[in-house]
Design a protein around this motif. Structure first.
Motif, PDB file in Angstrom:
ATOM      1  N   LYS A 163      63.886 -76.532  69.632  1.00 53.67           N
ATOM      2  CA  LYS A 163      62.968 -75.378  69.586  1.00 53.67           C
ATOM      3  C   LYS A 163      61.750 -75.616  68.701  1.00 53.67           C
ATOM      4  O   LYS A 163      60.848 -74.761  68.641  1.00 53.67           O
ATOM      5  N   ALA A 164      61.681 -76.720  67.990  1.00 58.03           N
ATOM      6  CA  ALA A 164      60.486 -77.033  67.199  1.00 58.03           C
ATOM      7  C   ALA A 164      60.428 -78.534  66.991  1.00 58.03           C
ATOM      8  O   ALA A 164      61.463 -79.198  66.875  1.00 58.03           O
ATOM      9  N   GLU A 204      58.227 -81.481  64.677  1.00 56.20           N
ATOM     10  CA  GLU A 204      57.270 -81.816  63.629  1.00 56.20           C
ATOM     11  C   GLU A 204      56.946 -83.304  63.681  1.00 56.20           C
ATOM     12  O   GLU A 204      57.820 -84.117  63.971  1.00 56.20           O
ATOM     13  N   CYS A 217      55.375 -79.289  59.317  1.00 58.42           N
ATOM     14  CA  CYS A 217      55.128 -77.922  58.861  1.00 58.42           C
ATOM     15  C   CYS A 217      54.514 -77.903  57.461  1.00 58.42           C
ATOM     16  O   CYS A 217      53.687 -77.045  57.146  1.00 58.42           O
ATOM     17  N   HIS A 265      64.071 -79.416  65.494  1.00 57.60           N
ATOM     18  CA  HIS A 265      64.920 -78.298  65.089  1.00 57.60           C
ATOM     19  C   HIS A 265      65.723 -77.864  66.309  1.00 57.60           C
ATOM     20  O   HIS A 265      65.146 -77.529  67.345  1.00 57.60           O
ATOM     21  N   LYS A 291      68.565 -75.611  68.230  1.00 61.33           N
ATOM     22  CA  LYS A 291      69.203 -74.297  68.215  1.00 61.33           C
ATOM     23  C   LYS A 291      70.709 -74.444  68.395  1.00 61.33           C
ATOM     24  O   LYS A 291      71.185 -75.471  68.902  1.00 61.33           O
ATOM     25  N   GLU A 312      49.948 -68.125  65.258  1.00 63.76           N
ATOM     26  CA  GLU A 312      50.922 -67.743  66.294  1.00 63.76           C
ATOM     27  C   GLU A 312      50.171 -67.383  67.565  1.00 63.76           C
ATOM     28  O   GLU A 312      49.179 -66.654  67.524  1.00 63.76           O
ATOM     29  N   GLU A 366      56.330 -74.783  67.129  1.00 62.15           N
ATOM     30  CA  GLU A 366      57.582 -74.036  67.252  1.00 62.15           C
ATOM     31  C   GLU A 366      57.501 -73.126  68.487  1.00 62.15           C
ATOM     32  O   GLU A 366      56.449 -72.581  68.787  1.00 62.15           O
ATOM     33  N   GLY A 416      61.883 -70.829  66.746  1.00 65.90           N
ATOM     34  CA  GLY A 416      61.502 -72.175  66.306  1.00 65.90           C
ATOM     35  C   GLY A 416      62.390 -72.790  65.242  1.00 65.90           C
ATOM     36  O   GLY A 416      63.611 -72.919  65.426  1.00 65.90           O
ATOM     37  N   CYS A 417      61.793 -73.180  64.116  1.00 67.19           N
ATOM     38  CA  CYS A 417      62.523 -73.853  63.033  1.00 67.19           C
ATOM     39  C   CYS A 417      63.716 -73.024  62.571  1.00 67.19           C
ATOM     40  O   CYS A 417      64.763 -73.570  62.205  1.00 67.19           O
ATOM     41  N   LYS A 418      63.566 -71.704  62.594  1.00 64.96           N
ATOM     42  CA  LYS A 418      64.646 -70.839  62.103  1.00 64.96           C
ATOM     43  C   LYS A 418      65.924 -70.954  62.928  1.00 64.96           C
ATOM     44  O   LYS A 418      67.020 -70.730  62.429  1.00 64.96           O
ATOM     45  N   ARG A 455      54.191 -71.130  67.738  1.00 68.75           N
ATOM     46  CA  ARG A 455      53.473 -71.247  66.460  1.00 68.75           C
ATOM     47  C   ARG A 455      53.054 -72.687  66.237  1.00 68.75           C
ATOM     48  O   ARG A 455      53.812 -73.609  66.548  1.00 68.75           O
TER      49      ARG A 455
END
Lengths: 376, 376, 376, 376
Positions: C240-241, C243, C248, C314, C316, D207, D243, D247-249, D312
């Motif tokens: 999902k991300a 880098e 970041c 990243h 999920k 975003e 993201e 995303g990263c979360k 993002r």
């Protein structure tokens, strides 16, 4: 996808309409460091320019190319090369009378069917003027390929049914029709004059030869070198048939007659030695060619064999004629049409540099494709 | 890029060698929901299978297709359709004697020049066996296009220089050579027998006709419908020339003779009405065609005009012959060669379904391309 | 066009569904002469196989690869390489209960929206099983790139919010989670056990490093090396991300903090010397790197600078969980769902070889692209 | 292939250098009949123009677009649309001092490594000026997509480490930095002033939200909608991380937390009904969304689900700074560098319309791709 791009690595995208502000081409994939300037392009474009002889339109276009990007201090940088040619002598009013009718032999009716809208001025995107962009792009390919000693030539075999009986390439280079036979040239000129008086037009046959093309170009199956040449040449508006090597004649030969017998040859085998990386000692030094004949047109199983690449194109007569024809208008009503615009009588000789340009583009692209994955 | 992929949206990638474990094709871009199963594919493949008559190889391949992906409960899902055909009668030892020589008319020498390595068994990737994958892919295209009532037909115009004097399509459908003229068929069969005795082979001429192709297919400039047909057909190993419509003959016509005069026509104009969204009232109901003739082969400025699409291909004789030929071995030494393998005498009629398949693929791809950007 | 093909020259097309007969990949553009066999592929596939530890599905698939084409006597021939993996432990009945509902976090609903039909068995084409084909293709790329001493590594930075405090690559190579920190590993294993008991799942963070990538790979503007890496990695279902380099964090740095200062360096500058063809004499021999830091992740303006390529992804949590969730059925009625199938708890570590494979593919493709047009 | 082309059907090719004669874009595949003129393009370009505030370069470029082809009587014709922007304020002498050194954080060193030649004036092809062409192309995509009520918005979440605590989109639309939080804006402006005085620069986070994107866009496997968005956004020079949705979360969530529970919804399900062609009766009319949350960012298994598309991007600080840095010259000798040119302090807000343009392009392309093969 929308059809204006040709090539996979050495890739050109032409744009522009006959009577828009400008037309041009973006050339991608040209290696960096190649000498390029507007004079080189102009020289190529001058050969496509109208006004060379009795077959040609009266439209005056200097076809001055401007390089907008991709060249720095006289050399290509590896980034997209954009070449623009402004339309100068675009008399839109000449075409107002054909805005509402479909000209026979033209794309008026099919463009409308396809898009529901058409730029009717001078054929719009379907105009032969688009080929100026191809010639400019072909000159970039030629500039790149110069280092390989490759050359691409054309010769006019036939116009209006009059066929050259002999191929004198030196003579061909001295007359604007690129006709290789002085006797045939006289008859052809008479034929052109007669047809012009009748308000009609003519077609013909061209042969294109590419020399010094290294063995190994072309990809198996769909992107065969001959398949890509066929597409490249058939994509020129007036071309209705493409032959490779002995072409149509091969269908009447036996296998023994058609197969090019292979004989030891210094130059061809040295080339293959280099590529394969094996040391081959042939028995004789005085043999000239690796193949006794060249019915294959220099291509076996879609891949160049080191011999001359030979193709022929059959060119239909110019569809725009003064002679009255039958058609319908956009309401479906029948009406006569006589095209009064500024048109060529025959696509030859202006189509010759276009055919050469397309062959330059095919070779440049396939050479880079081979460079990408060759095992060396 | 490596040449085994054809098409932009309806896109096929063939893979496999003559004597590898299997060959096959991945079909991408086929719309979902199309009825498809192995029986449909088998029917198409059976027409390409050897063993139908006197022209054919003795290699026995059932060519049983297996659908490995992309079909669920008898319908396409929109994901890649992979079709595999196992090679069963692959006698590799037949070819051991040609591992070290270059057969005239074959890709042996060019594959080595290109790759520095070659799978010499039965021609490897250059073998005509690859076309089984094309036929399977063409059957998928046909299954998709069935809803448009499009049909693609072939007829054999000529074999070994003997030309059909009349086109009786019904008769053509009753003989395995697809010859439309009973008298010519007799002469052709005599010619085949004579040439077979000499250990030699023959070529011929095919005509392909696609009916009910909607107007508006084909893209301007490089991806003209005729350009893509030329590439598609020229990519078949034995094809050495491609004509569209009147083809080679157009070069000898005048513009007036060649232009297809446009006449009011219910069906063609109704189609254009539909697309353009205008209501057109034509004066007459009893006119059959929108064009008086079809010299254009159904294509104007690279875009279909609603008329039949017509192409002709010229097929060279099979290069593998018993008759002794001259060649060199991989050390560059001259040596004689006589091909003892199991080979056809003439690519016709096994090439006919291959030509049809390529035309199906071109139409399917261009129909989806038009669907993508049409203004409707 | 239909999304199952990746790369321009080194080009792979994957095909197959989770519960179809087989899945596989066609690799085009691999240079000829590369050593390749099924054992090489098996070794790579074994790292993606389920059953290594507590995070993994119970589905048993040997993932035995069969090379069907493109390899002759243990070496690639330059033609399409087809690799097939038969599906053996495909229990379709496991999934009958989800044929009529949409699982949260899955593509069930979007595949139906897109195609109007879906192969609901085990996720069909959207299943993680498709990545076996990517891993096989990546192993081909790796085999080709071995000659350049390039290597691609992954390390697990984080699972379920537990982050590695130190990077001990040797330790990482000894545990199945590729965790580089022994203390973190203990906490991660506890976290996995706890979440498993709740019928829930976890995500994490991976770092991928490619070493010895030559400077000059990547194309300006759209096909930047980082852009293609982002696409390659984001195309893996769970990512999902993405880098690149400091990623970041760069958004919070100043230019001075983020810019990698350039210092004289033997190895980097010698590489550039070679390419530019200039002789450069640097003042010092004892300097280790050409850049003081590597915030750029080895890529400047989209082109590799000779330093390590660094990317982070990243991931999920696995969407299939035993814990009851809310959803609707295909009639739009709300209903609960609890996924009982055989699923991983966390995509790590089985996703690690998939990430590596995608990076191998990007590098192989860009290396060939550079080879095609480099001025050398 | 050479990296300046983006998209498969709606396809754009940008060209031009920072200090060449002109830069521009060729847009292919735009459907015919779309209203387009220079005023529409100018409006979009004005938002990218320098000079809006304290972050911006002093270079004055009116960025006046000229449409050279593809538009007739104010509507697109379906043929390539070429847009040219002349470079007017190109002060080449500003850059003569950097012709022989490599600026940290720039592509100077990698372009030379790649091509062996570079146009050093203002970054040449690597300059941010290239993005003007992307914005013009994005405006064409927007003009086409207007009929679908799709809109694409950006909001600045963070600059120089100062993060917006609240999202007030109306407030964001009133300040040039597109900051959605008045308090944060004050702090950001202070931060910018401080950094400017130090001769340094800043990065930030944006975003992007696309609304009303129909369900079903995106292709399985490699051309997932999120994969193509990641590539599109990462291809913008300053972007170092992308993201999608949470995303990263998501890497720290459990499956239950991350999965967007599905609930009956009129609008989403009506859309799916329409596409699938089934009549679905949901039990309730007063439910607003089909998904309780949007952690997926509107994309499931790579295909849009009808919810908002959310991405993002993390933007690195501008590499050109006054502050002295260490570097080497083209002879490999260390030397200090301080960039005196006309540069932005932060890519935000000029990068915002570029991000929007890339998202417009991705959606336009995927919408046409879906249109091509949808079963409807």
């Amino acid at each position: 996808m929308s059809g204006s791009t040709f090539g996979k690595i050495f890739q050109v995208t032409t744009w522009g309409e006959s009577h828009g502000k400008a037309l041009g081409v973006v050339v991608q994939g040209c290696p960096p460091g190649i000498e390029l300037n507007e004079a080189i392009l102009q020289k190529a474009l001058d050969k496509r320019k109208p006004g060379h002889g009795s077959t040609s339109t009266k439209r005056k276009e200097p076809d001055t190319p401007q390089i907008l990007s991709g060249v720095f201090e006289g050399r290509t940088t590896g980034t997209p090369i954009t070449i623009m040619i402004l339309n100068q002598d675009a008399k839109s009013h000449d075409y107002s009378n054909i805005a509402r009718i479909f000209r026979p032999g033209h794309g008026d009716i099919t463009y409308l069917a396809k898009y529901g809208i058409r730029d009717y001025r001078g054929g719009g995107r379907a105009s032969g003027r688009e080929t100026a962009a191809r010639v400019a792009a072909g000159a970039v390919a030629e500039a790149f390929l110069r280092q390989y000693q490759i050359c691409v030539e054309t010769v006019t075999l036939e116009i209006g049914g009059v066929r050259a009986a002999r191929i004198d390439r030196e003579f061909a280079s001295t007359n604007y029709l690129e006709c290789p036979d002085a006797e045939a040239l006289l008859l052809i000129e008479q034929r052109i004059d007669a047809v012009k008086k009748e308000g009609d037009s003519l077609g013909g046959v061209l042969e294109i030869t590419a020399r010094n093309v290294p063995a190994g170009l072309g990809e198996p199956v769909f992107d065969k070198l001959d398949a890509d040449l066929a597409k490249a040449l058939m994509s020129i508006g007036a071309v209705k048939a493409v032959e490779i090597g002995a072409g149509c004649k091969t269908s009447q030969m036996t296998g023994f007659e058609n197969n090019d017998q292979i004989i030891p040859s210094k130059p061809e085998f040295d080339k293959i030695c280099d590529i394969v990386g094996v040391s081959i000692t042939s028995n004789s030094d005085d043999i000239i060619t690796g193949f006794e004949t060249n019915n294959s047109g220099g291509i076996l199983a879609g891949i160049s064999n080191g011999d001359d690449i030979v193709a022929r194109v059959h060119i239909k007569p110019i569809p725009s004629i003064l002679k009255e024809q039958m058609t319908v208008d956009i309401n479906g009503n029948p009406c006569p049409v006589s095209t009064q615009g500024r048109h060529d009588i025959c696509a030859i000789p202006r189509i010759n540099p276009v055919c050469r340009a397309m062959v330059w583009l095919v070779i440049a692209d396939h050479l880079l494709r081979q460079k990408a994955t060759a095992s060396l």
